[in-house]
Scaffold this motif. Sequence first.
Motif, short mmCIF file in Angstrom:
data_model
loop_
_atom_site.label_atom_id
_atom_site.label_comp_id
_atom_site.label_asym_id
_atom_site.label_seq_id
_atom_site.Cartn_x
_atom_site.Cartn_y
_atom_site.Cartn_z
N PRO A 75 0.64 -1.71 0.36
CA PRO A 75 0.00 -0.44 0.24
C PRO A 75 0.65 1.03 0.20
N ASP A 76 0.33 2.42 -0.48
CA ASP A 76 1.23 3.40 -0.59
C ASP A 76 0.58 4.19 0.40
N PRO A 77 1.69 4.74 1.64
CA PRO A 77 1.17 5.40 2.37
C PRO A 77 0.49 6.82 2.42
N THR A 78 1.13 7.33 0.89
CA THR A 78 0.60 8.74 1.08
C THR A 78 -0.95 9.09 0.98
N GLN A 79 -1.35 8.26 0.06
CA GLN A 79 -3.34 7.33 0.33
C GLN A 79 -3.17 8.31 1.51
N PHE A 80 -2.66 7.47 2.51
CA PHE A 80 -3.49 8.25 4.03
C PHE A 80 -3.17 9.57 4.22
N ASP A 81 -2.40 10.46 4.47
CA ASP A 81 -1.88 11.31 4.67
C ASP A 81 -2.02 12.52 4.13
N ARG A 82 -3.03 13.41 5.11
CA ARG A 82 -3.46 14.08 4.61
C ARG A 82 -3.37 15.43 4.33
N LYS A 83 -1.46 15.39 4.65
CA LYS A 83 -1.20 16.61 4.38
C LYS A 83 -0.56 16.11 2.72
N SER A 84 0.11 15.38 2.50
CA SER A 84 0.06 15.03 0.85
C SER A 84 -0.78 14.90 -0.11
N PRO A 85 0.20 15.43 -1.18
CA PRO A 85 -0.98 16.11 -2.40
C PRO A 85 -1.31 14.40 -3.22
N TYR A 86 -1.61 14.09 -2.26
CA TYR A 86 -1.39 12.54 -3.01
C TYR A 86 -2.31 11.65 -1.65
N TYR A 87 -3.30 12.15 -1.02
CA TYR A 87 -3.59 11.97 -0.07
C TYR A 87 -5.08 11.68 -1.01
N ASP A 88 -5.81 10.33 -0.37
CA ASP A 88 -7.05 9.87 -1.39
C ASP A 88 -8.00 9.25 0.07
N PRO A 89 -9.10 10.39 0.68
CA PRO A 89 -10.06 10.26 1.37
C PRO A 89 -10.63 9.24 1.55
N ALA A 90 -10.78 8.84 0.54
CA ALA A 90 -11.57 7.72 0.19
C ALA A 90 -11.43 6.21 0.79
N SER A 91 -9.87 6.14 0.43
CA SER A 91 -9.25 5.03 0.61
C SER A 91 -8.98 4.90 1.96
#
Length: 154
Positions: A75-91
Amino acid sequence: MTQYWLMKSEPDEVSVDDALAAPKSTVPWTGVRNYQARNFMRDQMRVGDGVLFYHSSCAEPGIVGIAQVASTPYPDPTQFDRKSPYYDPASRQEEPRWSLVDVQVVKKTRNLTLPELRTTPGLEDLVVLRKGNRLSITPVEPRHWRQITKLLGA
């Protein structure tokens, strides 16, 4: 059987030099948010597969290194990081939507530019050259891999 891939990275995000400077010259390929590219990593890539490291969204896009897939998908940890441009709130942690693989640079090369790729006989059907193709990860035919690595002296 070894497969081959072209993986695009914006040098402001992760350059070939950044990867070479990382421990074991290896970086996680974070931030992929296209399902087809994600599926290539998740379902088809294997440790040891060849990678053409491609700089995109820069002054001179092109292949700048030879690398290899260095991990199985996770799993890409950036999907869970609210500060990341790659954050995915649906993940969700229990059901990650986005995966990545680690990529290890084997060799930095000269920049084999997009115009040079376009004018090299035998590469006309290279996926990255197809009109409208914007995928960050594309498969590379073994014959294209051989031709490109020969052009790069790799």
